[in-house]
Design an enzyme around this catalytic site. Structure first.
Site, PDB file in Angstrom:
ATOM      1  N   ASP A  84       7.373  10.966  -6.850  1.00 20.20           N
ATOM      2  CA  ASP A  84       6.412  10.797  -5.772  1.00 20.20           C
ATOM      3  C   ASP A  84       5.054  10.551  -6.415  1.00 20.20           C
ATOM      4  O   ASP A  84       4.447  11.458  -6.967  1.00 20.20           O
ATOM      5  CB  ASP A  84       6.399  12.055  -4.909  1.00 20.20           C
ATOM      6  CG  ASP A  84       5.405  12.004  -3.766  1.00 20.20           C
ATOM      7  OD1 ASP A  84       4.649  11.013  -3.658  1.00 20.20           O
ATOM      8  OD2 ASP A  84       5.377  12.969  -2.973  1.00 20.20           O
ATOM      9  N   ASN A  86       2.458   9.438  -4.699  1.00 21.80           N
ATOM     10  CA  ASN A  86       1.431   9.680  -3.686  1.00 21.80           C
ATOM     11  C   ASN A  86       0.409   8.555  -3.608  1.00 21.80           C
ATOM     12  O   ASN A  86      -0.767   8.789  -3.326  1.00 21.80           O
ATOM     13  CB  ASN A  86       0.738  11.030  -3.932  1.00 21.80           C
ATOM     14  CG  ASN A  86       1.427  12.163  -3.197  1.00 21.80           C
ATOM     15  OD1 ASN A  86       1.739  12.041  -2.017  1.00 21.80           O
ATOM     16  ND2 ASN A  86       1.699  13.249  -3.898  1.00 21.80           N
ATOM     17  N   HIS A 180      10.180  12.728   3.090  1.00 17.12           N
ATOM     18  CA  HIS A 180      10.502  11.645   2.162  1.00 17.12           C
ATOM     19  C   HIS A 180      11.988  11.335   2.276  1.00 17.12           C
ATOM     20  O   HIS A 180      12.770  12.172   2.713  1.00 17.12           O
ATOM     21  CB  HIS A 180      10.233  12.060   0.702  1.00 17.12           C
ATOM     22  CG  HIS A 180       8.796  12.189   0.361  1.00 17.12           C
ATOM     23  ND1 HIS A 180       8.109  11.218  -0.329  1.00 17.12           N
ATOM     24  CD2 HIS A 180       7.911  13.183   0.590  1.00 17.12           C
ATOM     25  CE1 HIS A 180       6.863  11.607  -0.508  1.00 17.12           C
ATOM     26  NE2 HIS A 180       6.713  12.797   0.037  1.00 17.12           N
TER      27      HIS A 180
END
Length: 189
Positions: A84, A86, A180
């Site tokens: 991840d 971000n 997610h």
């Protein structure tokens, strides 16, 4: 704590590296690497920039992880960096590209991700799917997932030395156990 990463493998790795050895990065459990014969896989969880302090921490982390991965590639040329990030890299990676003032799609974050890729990495999903609009994260607010108002924040980056081995890179959007969904990278052995 809040963050943490893992690697599950049916094959026992030759070596597992917990963290990066960089104190400012390692106290939140955001990096783990498993070394196999001829390839290393890193699971990484970049911080989000939820407020000014966390955004400052995120930018520092981004600088340090770029240096770390660049240095690591000198001894480990076949590297996969999953996780991840971000950050949405391009307008195609976010349902509303006008959200330029929001962490995760800030111009500085996007520039950093471009520099990370340009340092010798390949975004495996975008490499095989240059026009596909799919997301890997949806807010729990405003029925975002049902309306597919998502962001592509999760990446499986590979070093250029693995380019010819990329067989498949997909986002498993049907998996609904979190905000997610999983991503999948398949490399030829």
């Amino acid at each position: 704590g809040y963050s943490g990463v893992a690697i599950l493998s049916k094959t026992e790795p030759n070596h597992v590296e917990y963290g990066t050895g960089i104190e400012t990065m390692d106290f939140e459990g955001r990096n783990i690497r498993a070394d196999f014969n001829g390839i290393s896989v890193m699971s990484m969880y970049l911080p989000s920039g939820t407020n000014a302090d966390r955004l400052s921490f995120k930018f520092n982390y981004m600088d340090e992880i770029l240096d770390y991965v660049t240095s690591l590639r000198e001894t480990i040329p076949n590297l996969v960096v999953c996780g991840d990030y971000n950050i949405c890299h391009e307008a195609i990676d976010i349902h509303n590209p006008k959200m330029k003032g929001v962490s995760g799609f800030l111009p500085e974050e996007r520039e950093w991700l471009g520099n990370f890729i340009d340092s010798g990495l390949i975004d495996s999903f975008r490499h095989l799917n240059p026009e596909r609009v799919e997301y890997s994260w949806w807010s729990y607010r405003a029925n975002a997932r049902a309306n597919n108002k998502g962001w592509r924040l999760d990446y499986a980056m590979v070093t250029k030395s693995l380019e010819e081995k990329i067989k498949r890179a997909v986002i498993l959007t049907e998996a609904k156990h979190s905000d997610h969904c999983p991503i999948l990278l398949e490399l030829e052995n």
